[in-house]
Design a protein around this motif. Structure first.
Motif, PDB file in Angstrom:
ATOM      1  N   GLU A 167       0.829  -1.205   0.000  1.00  0.00           N
ATOM      2  CA  GLU A 167       0.000   0.000   0.000  1.00  0.00           C
ATOM      3  C   GLU A 167       0.864   1.256   0.000  1.00  0.00           C
ATOM      4  O   GLU A 167       0.585   2.232  -0.715  1.00  0.00           O
ATOM      5  N   ARG A 168       1.920   1.229   0.774  1.00  0.00           N
ATOM      6  CA  ARG A 168       2.801   2.397   0.866  1.00  0.00           C
ATOM      7  C   ARG A 168       3.520   2.647  -0.461  1.00  0.00           C
ATOM      8  O   ARG A 168       3.650   3.790  -0.906  1.00  0.00           O
ATOM      9  N   LYS A 171       1.124   4.000  -3.100  1.00  0.00           N
ATOM     10  CA  LYS A 171       0.839   5.415  -2.846  1.00  0.00           C
ATOM     11  C   LYS A 171       1.991   6.287  -3.324  1.00  0.00           C
ATOM     12  O   LYS A 171       1.780   7.348  -3.919  1.00  0.00           O
ATOM     13  N   SER A 172       3.222   5.826  -3.090  1.00  0.00           N
ATOM     14  CA  SER A 172       4.399   6.576  -3.518  1.00  0.00           C
ATOM     15  C   SER A 172       4.466   6.698  -5.034  1.00  0.00           C
ATOM     16  O   SER A 172       4.951   7.701  -5.567  1.00  0.00           O
ATOM     17  N   ALA A 174       1.801   6.571  -7.151  1.00  0.00           N
ATOM     18  CA  ALA A 174       0.446   6.767  -7.659  1.00  0.00           C
ATOM     19  C   ALA A 174       0.413   7.475  -9.004  1.00  0.00           C
ATOM     20  O   ALA A 174      -0.486   7.242  -9.822  1.00  0.00           O
TER      21      ALA A 174
END
Length: 430
Positions: A167-168, A171-172, A174
């Motif tokens: 998830e991290r 997000k980075s 995206a």
């Protein structure tokens, strides 16, 4: 640069590859250095034209009646990129950087269809001499396998669970519209775009610099997970290379136990040190190639992982030039090297240990047939059921079509959307 100039540049690069017999990557780099006016978008487009021409070289040449760089690039523009040949030829007029206008025959051929009498190897876009091998390996699906191997690959990443989460990382990244990989639980993928689409440069991202992820095809991630390395085990990575699978093993083991990373080529091994540091992998001991480097490990390993030297036929989407350079002599050489390293690797196992054999090849000579030969000479080994390995790694049933006749697992673009990989786990039962 407009499309006509990009087409001319692609033709020049392909001609350079042919005349100087050098890798496509080197020819593209040289063109860029000699034409600094070209922007990043231009270089990406030219690279796409060149690689698309080589991916489908056989069928492009059959359609155009020629395998010259010009014929191949024009076929890509019309057949793959959807350009209208008449409009394309018209756009060449008055452009000093454009190729010569298309002839009437070229325009007719570019929009034609391959006939029913076209040989299978042309439809599959593979070298003719490999057709019997691929048919033996894939049966009636061999042409479809070749066609999918001639497509563009996605950009895949493996999240480093020692430092981050999927998830991290997503997000980075995206801005690149990443997606979760279909199979690998730590995989992130970015699909290949059409025509002149650029591949995201993720290695400049903060997450990469901090060790949150590595660039690694999902197929490579899958076979690394199938290797089954457990926390606390003693594992020998006998062909560690630059350390891609070593890093995946270290994360799977949660930095517990010990991995011995070795490669017979010091240059291939060199990048592993910086990668281990960036990834926070602390349970890896690198063994540089020298006499007796592994003598103390004989008979002590829970698991020996062999990412064997191979023809690389599973990576044809990424390195299509190698498809047309492969020879029977090189295949024979690789098969001999694989047999030797399997014989070497089994020496380090303790009773009950597992010998993991991996290739990035789709050829039976390097996969099932190599394993059959090893088992014939080493009756103390038996293949672990592929269904069991898959369930242990992913908690799901083995997808249909992946199991091979000799207890292995085969990954391909058609079956799994990955590069071509082969996996087999052999347990020392006596």
């Amino acid at each position: 640069m407009r499309l006509p100039g990009r087409l001319s540049a692609a033709i020049a690069v392909l001609a350079d590859v042919e005349t100087r017999k050098r890798p496509v990557s080197e020819a593209l780099k040289a063109w860029g250095l000699n034409n600094r006016f070209a922007g990043a978008g231009d270089r990406a487009a030219i690279g796409n034209l060149v690689y698309d021409a080589l991916r489908r070289r056989a069928s492009h040449a059959a359609l155009m009646g020629s395998d010259t760089p010009r014929a191949l690039v024009l076929a890509v523009a019309v057949r793959d990129w959807g350009e209208d040949p008449a409009a394309l030829s018209e756009s060449f007029a008055g452009d000093n950087h454009a190729p010569e206008a298309l002839s009437a025959e070229e325009m007719a051929r570019a929009v034609g269809q391959l006939g029913d009498d076209v040989p299978g190897f042309v439809l599959a876009d593979v070298p003719e001499w490999l057709a019997p091998s691929l048919e033996r390996g894939f049966g009636d699906n061999w042409i479809a396998e070749g066609q999918d191997m001639a497509g563009r690959p996605s950009l895949d990443l493996r999240v480093n669970s020692l430092k981050s989460s999927r998830e991290r990382v997503m997000k980075s990244l995206a801005r690149f519209t990443p997606e979760e990989a279909a199979i690998a639980p730590l995989g992130v993928t970015m699909k290949a775009g059409p025509r002149d689409a650029r591949t995201p440069n993720v290695t400049t991202d903060e997450g990469y610099l901090k060790g949150w992820f590595e660039v690694q095809d999902q197929g490579s991630q899958i076979v690394a997970a199938l290797a089954g390395a457990q926390p606390g085990e003693q594992v020998l990575d006998l062909c560690a290379g630059a350390g891609g699978k070593t890093l995946a093993l270290a994360a799977a083991m949660m930095n517990k136990g010990q991995i011995f990373a070795y490669d017979s080529d010091r240059n291939r091994l060199a990048p592993i040190y910086d990668r281990l540091k960036r990834n926070g992998a602390r349970n890896v001991q690198v063994r540089a190639p020298q006499p007796g480097a592994l003598d103390d490990l004989v008979g002590k390993m829970d698991r020996v992982v062999i990412d064997a030297p191979c023809t690389g036929t599973g990576t044809w989407r990424r390195r299509p030039d190698t498809k047309w350079k492969l020879t029977p002599e090189l295949l024979s050489q690789r098969v001999g090297e694989q047999a030797a390293i399997l014989a070497e690797g089994q020496r380090y196992l303790k009773p009950g240990g597992t010998l993991v054999y991996i290739t990035c090849s789709i050829l039976p000579e390097e996969n099932d047939e190599q394993i059959a030969g090893f088992l014939a000479g080493n009756p103390g080994f038996a293949s672990v059921m592929p269904e069991d390995m898959w369930a242990a790694a992913f908690g799901t049933a083995l997808p249909a079509g992946l199991a091979t006749g000799k207890g292995g697992i085969a990954l391909t673009p058609r079956l799994t959307g990955t590069d071509g990989f082969y996996f087999n786990a052999l347990r020392l039962v006596e």
